[in-house]
Design a protein around this motif. Structure first.
Motif: not given
Length: 366
Positions: A205-215, A298-304, A324-334
């Motif tokens: 899995s892998v982490g991500a950086v999300i940006e939120i802008t508000v105008s 910043a979102v860390k990589p999925t632990s599962s 095992k199970g069904r997990h997001d490979p990058c939780v940053g997406i959702r």
């Protein structure tokens, strides 16, 4: 107490677990006569729900929200709004092998140490499944903001996946909803797809950086000291599962600037006060200054993950674990629609606080 609520006047309490019968939110403080239907909430939940692409968990949840109270004839009544989202695709047997083990990087061990009675099915309360309730609550907040601040717009997107970054000089907001990553750049989205395909095949899995802008944010939102607008935004974003850091404006990079390069110069334009730059991210002294609010987390990589890791059991024995199970490979997406929802809730809360104390801004320029 476990503190499952946030907000001052617009207060949201979430409840439920990943594999329980349902989850939801109780909202207190929503003003009356806000036009509100299930469709106003469902449109945001559909952006977050699992199984929308091969790059998210394949757990199939429709995330259909029900409004149980607080709305009559299509408008809020001013009383508590109760939201319900039923879980329909739990697969608890996938977690039988880990009920006595702790996943490295996950909250399993801290929940066990604190409570002594951990719901191991999908992580229980620590699962990002809880964020569905926040997105539903964010839909209520957006409906109210549409009435009070019709020009306000919240936009979230992914800026980075692992070491791969979006070129800020080539951001195209029209591309955000054209790819499964909410990335504002077509070529970056293609690169992210190839990279995540490799990680998925490797059981990683892998982490991500999300940006939120508000105008369209008016000046004056926020309190000077203990409930600064950026304080509450940072706390809201940090409360999202797997988030490990938050920045406002230039954030950590401000430490590398000089005073002359950091200070956003002020001019009086045709529309009023304007700033030549926005290193402050739209907030000065904890109060919005009228410029766009810019927040990153910043979102860390999925632990599962399917890769074997060393751990211990509840009895203290050394062992290895594969989740095992069904997990997001990058939780940053959702996390993108979740970040947008938290921003909506916090801004509405501060708008109501400002309206209650000041009514409107008291200072005049020009």
């Amino acid at each position: 107490m476990s503190i499952n609520a946030f907000g001052h006047l617009f207060r949201v309490t979430t409840w439920g677990e990943s594999h329980g019968d349902a989850l939801g939110a109780t909202i207190d403080g929503c003003p009356s006569n806000i036009p509100l239907t299930v469709a106003d909430l469902q449109m945001w939940l559909d952006k977050r729900k699992p199984g929308t692409s091969k790059y998210t968990t394949q757990r199939r949840e429709n995330d259909e929200v029900e409004i149980l109270s607080g709305v009559f004839e299509g408008k809020s009544t001013g009383t508590p709004i109760q939201l319900l989202i039923k879980n329909t695709d739990q697969r608890s047997k996938d977690y039988g092998d880990i009920k006595d083990k702790f996943r490295p990087g996950h909250a399993d061990i801290t929940y066990h140490l604190k409570y002594g009675n951990r719901d191991y099915r999908g992580g229980g309360r620590s699962s990002a499944r809880e964020t569905a309730a926040r997105v539903a609550a964010g839909g209520v907040a957006r409906a109210a903001l549409k009435v009070f601040l019709p020009h306000l717009k919240i936009t979230g997107y992914m800026l980075q996946m692992g070491k791969h970054k979006v070129d800020r000089e080539n951001i195209d907001l029209m591309e955000i909803e054209k790819n499964p990553f909410w990335v504002p750049n077509k070529s970056a989205a293609q690169k992210f797809a190839s990279y995540l395909d490799e990680l998925r095949k490797a059981g990683n899995s892998v982490g991500a950086v999300i940006e939120i802008t508000v105008s369209g944010v008016p000046a004056g939102l926020g309190a000077p000291i203990y409930s600064k607008l950026d304080t509450d935004i940072a706390a809201g974003m940090m409360s999202i599962n797997a988030v490990k850091g938050v920045e406002i404006g230039e954030g950590m990079s401000a430490a590398m600037l000089t005073g002359t390069s950091n200070a956003d110069e002020i001019i009086l334009g045709r529309k009023g006060v304007e700033y030549t730059t926005n290193n402050a991210g739209g907030i000065l002294g904890g109060i919005s200054n009228g410029a766009d609010i810019i927040c990153r987390f910043a979102v860390k990589p999925t632990s599962s993950i399917l890769t074997s890791r060393q751990t211990i059991t509840k009895s203290g024995e050394s062992t290895n674990i594969v989740t095992k199970g069904r997990h997001d490979p990058c939780v940053g997406i959702r996390a993108v629609p979740v970040g947008e929802a938290m921003m909506a809730c916090i801004l509405l809360d501060h708008f109501l606080l400002h309206r209650g104390q000041q009514g409107k801004n008291q200072g005049i320029i020009g």
